[in-house]
Design a protein around this motif. Sequence first.
Motif, mmCIF file in Angstrom:
data_model
loop_
_atom_site.group_PDB
_atom_site.id
_atom_site.type_symbol
_atom_site.label_atom_id
_atom_site.label_comp_id
_atom_site.label_asym_id
_atom_site.label_seq_id
_atom_site.Cartn_x
_atom_site.Cartn_y
_atom_site.Cartn_z
ATOM 1 N N ASP A 126 0.839 -1.199 0.000
ATOM 2 C CA ASP A 126 0.000 0.000 0.000
ATOM 3 C C ASP A 126 0.879 1.256 0.000
ATOM 4 O O ASP A 126 2.039 1.234 0.437
ATOM 5 C CB ASP A 126 -0.880 0.050 1.251
ATOM 6 N N PRO A 128 -0.082 4.640 1.549
ATOM 7 C CA PRO A 128 -1.088 5.450 2.246
ATOM 8 C C PRO A 128 -0.650 6.859 2.627
ATOM 9 O O PRO A 128 -1.470 7.642 3.119
ATOM 10 C CB PRO A 128 -1.354 4.630 3.505
ATOM 11 N N GLU A 129 0.632 7.192 2.415
ATOM 12 C CA GLU A 129 1.137 8.460 2.923
ATOM 13 C C GLU A 129 0.722 9.638 2.038
ATOM 14 O O GLU A 129 0.863 9.586 0.817
ATOM 15 C CB GLU A 129 2.675 8.422 3.011
ATOM 16 N N ALA A 227 -3.908 9.560 -1.674
ATOM 17 C CA ALA A 227 -3.893 9.486 -0.215
ATOM 18 C C ALA A 227 -4.545 10.721 0.398
ATOM 19 O O ALA A 227 -5.269 10.633 1.390
ATOM 20 C CB ALA A 227 -2.462 9.319 0.289
ATOM 21 N N PRO A 232 -6.223 5.703 -1.045
ATOM 22 C CA PRO A 232 -4.838 5.476 -1.480
ATOM 23 C C PRO A 232 -4.661 4.270 -2.380
ATOM 24 O O PRO A 232 -5.516 3.375 -2.447
ATOM 25 C CB PRO A 232 -4.087 5.275 -0.156
ATOM 26 N N ARG A 234 -3.261 0.719 -3.359
ATOM 27 C CA ARG A 234 -3.168 -0.488 -2.539
ATOM 28 C C ARG A 234 -2.294 -1.542 -3.210
ATOM 29 O O ARG A 234 -2.082 -1.526 -4.421
ATOM 30 C CB ARG A 234 -4.568 -1.083 -2.320
#
Length: 283
Positions: A126, A128-129, A227, A232, A234
């Motif tokens: 992922d 996600p940031e 994100a 976000p 994945r």
Amino acid sequence: MPTESDGVRADAVSPAVVKAADLLAEATRTGVVCPPVRDLLDGGGLETAYAVQQLNVRRGVDAGRRIVGRKIGLTSPAVQRQLGVDQPDFGALFADMAVPDGGEVPVGRLLQPKVEAEVALVLGRDLPERECTIVDVLRAVDFALPALEIVDSRVRNWDISLVDTVADNASCGLYVLGATPVPLTAVDLRTVTMTMTRGDDTVSEGTGADCLGSPLTAAVWLASALAERGDPLRAGDVVLTGALGPMTPAAPGDAFEAHISGLGSVRVRFAEEATEASEGDGK
């Protein structure tokens, strides 16, 4: 993409967004191009355009289509000049948009297809940031592939602004992925060279640096943008990072092949239009 369970409901969307989404969806359903939607959105800007995109993507998911990744559009200066825009955008990729390497696009599947060559990344982690870095992307990418994106526009004569193409799912059509995965340790995506042919003619050329400086830079932009929106990238997602050179119109009978150094080649062909004789023979 958010669904109704995530608090995104049709009744929470403005009538203008619904009208624009309906116009684009009807063009897809009927195979008849529509006028630009920018005037319907009354100067609402990119966020309004993404709301149109999101509504039709959610409708696709509700109808049973499966999202498998994202595409980045408008990363090449050449393509930006072609369309008169000055920044990238993104759209959703569905599983039913995939064409096998060397496969055929049926007549009538798309409205106004054009072909461009690019680098595809497949994620193993992922992202996600909200402030994604190049290191985050390098760690997340499982492998790269050569790709052809067959872009399409539901808008008549490709008369699009940035708002129109964003609303139209970043002018997504179909895509083709090469079959041999290449780890990033084996290739410098910034320096790869691309040549795309249509039959015997070279119709597009470029390098990795023509895609926002590098396909990895484009992926950083996309990961951060998604994100920030709470949706976000994945693990398992396919990311089409953007064109390495100009896009080229496609017609029935055309065959395209792109070679990207270090990644290999990928091919697609467009079916011939049926002749009156073959139609009469039931072929």
